[in-house]
Design an enzyme around this catalytic site. Structure first.
Site, PDB file in Angstrom:
ATOM      1  N   CYS B 113      27.353  60.281  38.030  1.00 55.61           N
ATOM      2  CA  CYS B 113      27.750  60.301  39.438  1.00 55.61           C
ATOM      3  C   CYS B 113      27.445  58.961  40.060  1.00 55.61           C
ATOM      4  O   CYS B 113      28.180  58.022  39.888  1.00 55.61           O
ATOM      5  CB  CYS B 113      27.074  61.426  40.200  1.00 55.61           C
ATOM      6  SG  CYS B 113      25.289  61.328  40.172  1.00 55.61           S
ATOM      7  N   SER B 114      26.328  58.858  40.725  1.00 56.90           N
ATOM      8  CA  SER B 114      26.087  57.625  41.455  1.00 56.90           C
ATOM      9  C   SER B 114      24.607  57.284  41.478  1.00 56.90           C
ATOM     10  O   SER B 114      23.965  57.348  42.496  1.00 56.90           O
ATOM     11  CB  SER B 114      26.622  57.743  42.876  1.00 56.90           C
ATOM     12  OG  SER B 114      26.457  56.528  43.547  1.00 56.90           O
ATOM     13  N   CYS B 115      24.086  56.928  40.329  1.00 55.56           N
ATOM     14  CA  CYS B 115      22.686  56.519  40.258  1.00 55.56           C
ATOM     15  C   CYS B 115      22.653  55.010  40.369  1.00 55.56           C
ATOM     16  O   CYS B 115      22.644  54.304  39.384  1.00 55.56           O
ATOM     17  CB  CYS B 115      22.059  56.957  38.946  1.00 55.56           C
ATOM     18  SG  CYS B 115      22.255  58.717  38.640  1.00 55.56           S
TER      19      CYS B 115
END
Lengths: 121, 208
Positions: B113-115
């Site tokens: 996702c969006s780390c």
């Protein structure tokens, strides 16, 4: 997992610019971002809990056949994850106690000078 | 906005209404204050920016011992710089630097996702979160880098780092040629966000 053919691959225009500050396409995305971070920062849930919901939401989209799903919009998944994590932690239910008011963090006993402002930050 | 990234207005309005309602309800219930979100956003937008990453990279270019520590214990190295890091719960922990060197180019992606390493890079650009970018960068990084205009020698090894909850990678690009004698502040100005994700190189200095 289905994904567009490489021929469909186009980069967002911002890819070739240097973004020196957070940028959102719309203010609601910024609010949603700030809400998720704020709730985590003030101890309502560990960030990992939000992240798990986000991964689940995005995973669900990716596993849905291309012709059966909405067009990709990252912050819709963000909002869905936010609703999930708020619900799972019961934050909108009666009797929810803010982290700073919970007994599990014993603090020196002192007379409260005045009632704590609700969510006063 | 291209058609690929455009956003139908009704969906836009629905999402906006949902977010507005949720924030209002949380305020009404006393979970947050009326200024909480603005305060957090203000801190984020003023402090959690790529300026932090630029300072880290410029120091690594000028101080080999710092660069060594950065590669082996990134948090310890970053702590030496007195940067406005914080908000550790929101992805500030687990920063991990990977250093480009002759023959090695590093690229950071996040397939889940969006780390993103917010504290040093600010928020990720939109395309970084696009599922097509994520999938293609993992599968054919060399082709993607080519499309992004990153010059790669055929012999250069491309290492792809998949960010996760435990490691938030950022790239220390190579120091551009012609920068001898430049100050750290001058060097920092050459460090683009793209170069710290690995989808670009540091800027070349402007000829005096």
């Amino acid at each position: 997992m289905s994904e567009p053919e490489p021929a469909d691959f186009r980069l967002h225009p911002s890819c070739v610019t240097d973004l020196n500050r957070p940028r959102f396409d719309a203010d609601w995305q910024r609010r949603a971002f700030g809400l998720a971070v704020a709730l985590s920062e003030f101890g309502h849930y560990p960030w990992q809990d939000f992240q798990r919901e986000l991964i689940t939401a995005i995973g669900g989209w990716e596993e849905t056949p291309v012709d059966a799903r909405d067009r990709w919009e990252y912050y819709e998944h963000w909002v869905a994850a936010l609703h999930q994590v708020v619900a799972r932690h019961g934050m909108l239910e009666d009797g929810y106690v803010n982290p700073e008011d919970r007994d599990e963090h014993p603090e020196p006993v002192a007379e409260p000078a005045s009632p704590a402002p609700a969510g006063g930050r | 906005m291209t058609a690929q990234f455009g956003y139908p207005e009704d969906r836009e309005q629905r999402s906006a209404a949902q977010v507005r309602a949720l924030e209002a309800l949380l305020i009404e219930k006393g979970v947050i204050g009326s200024g909480t979100v603005d305060k957090v956003l203000g801190y984020f937008e003023s402090e959690m920016t790529p300026v932090n990453g630029q300072k880290i990279v410029a120091r690594a270019w000028t101080d080999p011992a710092f660069a060594q520590l950065l590669a082996t214990d990134t948090p310890a190295a970053v702590a030496e710089l007195d940067l406005p890091l914080g908000m550790a719960g929101a992805e500030g922990e687990h920063l991990a630097a990977v250093l480009n060197e002759p023959g090695v180019h590093n690229l950071v992606i996040c397939t889940l996702c969006s780390c993103f390493p917010w504290p040093v890079l600010g928020l990720p650009p939109y395309w970084y979160k696009d599922p097509v970018f994520r999938a293609r960068a993992a599968r054919e990084p060399r082709a993607v880098l080519g499309e992004l205009g990153v010059p790669l020698d055929p012999d250069t090894e491309v290492r792809v780092w998949d960010a996760s909850g435990h490691s938030r990678w950022f790239v220390v690009p190579e120091r551009p040629a012609g920068t001898d004698g430049m100050s750290e502040a001058e060097l920092a100005a050459l460090v683009t966000t793209e170069s710290m994700i690995g989808v670009g190189l540091a800027d070349a200095p402007t000829p005096a």
